[in-house]
Design a protein around this motif. Structure first.
Motif, PDB file in Angstrom:
ATOM      1  N   TYR A 147      37.810  28.988  41.646  1.00  0.00           N
ATOM      2  CA  TYR A 147      38.342  30.050  41.787  1.00  0.00           C
ATOM      3  C   TYR A 147      39.746  30.491  41.333  1.00  0.00           C
ATOM      4  O   TYR A 147      40.109  31.422  40.850  1.00  0.00           O
ATOM      5  N   ARG A 187      36.544  41.967  37.172  1.00  0.00           N
ATOM      6  CA  ARG A 187      37.708  41.986  36.489  1.00  0.00           C
ATOM      7  C   ARG A 187      37.401  41.782  34.986  1.00  0.00           C
ATOM      8  O   ARG A 187      37.850  42.446  34.025  1.00  0.00           O
ATOM      9  N   VAL A 200      40.212  32.827  35.347  1.00  0.00           N
ATOM     10  CA  VAL A 200      40.458  33.526  34.064  1.00  0.00           C
ATOM     11  C   VAL A 200      41.242  32.646  33.064  1.00  0.00           C
ATOM     12  O   VAL A 200      40.926  32.724  31.924  1.00  0.00           O
ATOM     13  N   VAL A 216      36.743  38.450  40.573  1.00  0.00           N
ATOM     14  CA  VAL A 216      36.928  38.060  39.234  1.00  0.00           C
ATOM     15  C   VAL A 216      35.945  38.364  38.136  1.00  0.00           C
ATOM     16  O   VAL A 216      36.254  38.792  36.895  1.00  0.00           O
TER      17      VAL A 216
END
Length: 265
Positions: free
Chosen positions: A111, A142, A115, A139
């Motif tokens: 986690y 996003r 990204v 996430v």
């Protein structure tokens, strides 16, 4: 071994979930799957019969050493398809990963680094044509957010440079050990050509500046990047972008056009 928060270790233990991930990844027999953070090997074992080879990048030396033995014990007829690379996925190079070159990213990503790992691997490995990653639900939102949405931001815009990104379903907390305090989601990636031939770093600099102060208009937000608000407005108008617009309204093609114009003015 004990899972550590520092490495974001939450291992998938549910058989149906790993089968679902592999099915949704739509792997072909000639694909080479890149798995990041294989952990105890549940997803690894499900990937082995679905593709030509699996390259597993694992930062934890204990798990990296154990994984090949797990494959030999649980899937002896497929164990030779697995290669483990003990490395940090945020810094691993194409040369370090080596051959065969990965064509698909399929992973339960930690986690805390999801990204940057996705963006680094897409940049470093142009052979990655598609992928399916499991990340924190927030996430996932996003990464897949379109321009104009509440969750659209830097990850959304930068991911769109490399690929079409979409949500591919939720994942319950109960399939992990230890059980996390957040929900998870699947994100599907399909590589496409960049929207512009302009230098990627130049485009990403515009993206970073636009979202550093996302409540400001682009004229104000890009003032530091452009050298002044006056020049920022001139660049924006030349790129066909309203200076009073905010960054969250622009797609990656718009950011690329701004960077391209800035290089000529």
């Amino acid at each position: 071994m004990r899972p550590t928060k520092k490495l974001g270790q939450n291992f998938v233990h549910d058989t149906n979930t790993v089968r679902r991930i592999v099915a949704a990844a739509e792997l072909r027999p000639d694909d080479v799957a890149l798995e990041v953070g294989p952990g105890l090997g549940s997803l690894t074992l499900a990937l082995l019969p679905a593709c030509r080879a699996v390259v597993a990048v694992e930062i934890d030396p204990v798990l990296a050493e154990r994984l090949p033995r797990t494959a030999r014990e649980r899937a002896p007829e497929l164990a030779d398809r697995l290669r483990v690379v003990p490395a940090d996925a945020m810094r691993v190079s194409a040369e370090r990963i080596g051959a065969p070159e990965p064509t698909s990213l399929v992973a339960n990503l930690p986690y805390n680094v999801a990204v940057p790992v996705v963006l680094h691997l897409l940049a470093e490995l142009p052979t990655l044509r598609h992928g399916l990653v499991m990340v924190q639900a927030e996430v996932a939102d996003r990464l897949a957010a379109p321009p104009g949405s509440r969750t659209y931001g830097v990850p959304s815009a930068k991911a769109a440079w490399y690929a079409d990104v979409r949500r591919a379903g939720p994942v319950p907390r109960s399939v992990f050990w230890p059980v996390p305090n957040v929900d998870s989601g699947l994100v599907a990636l399909t590589r496409r050509e960049p929207p512009s031939s302009v230098n990627r770093d130049a485009v990403f600099a515009v993206v970073d500046a636009a979202f550093a102060q996302r409540r400001k208009t682009l004229r104000a937000a890009l003032a530091g990047w452009a050298g002044s608000a006056v020049r920022a407005e001139a660049v924006l108008r030349a790129a066909g972008v309203d200076p009073s617009t905010r960054g969250e309204q622009l797609g990656i093609g718009d950011f690329a056009r701004i960077a391209e114009v800035a290089a000529t003015l």
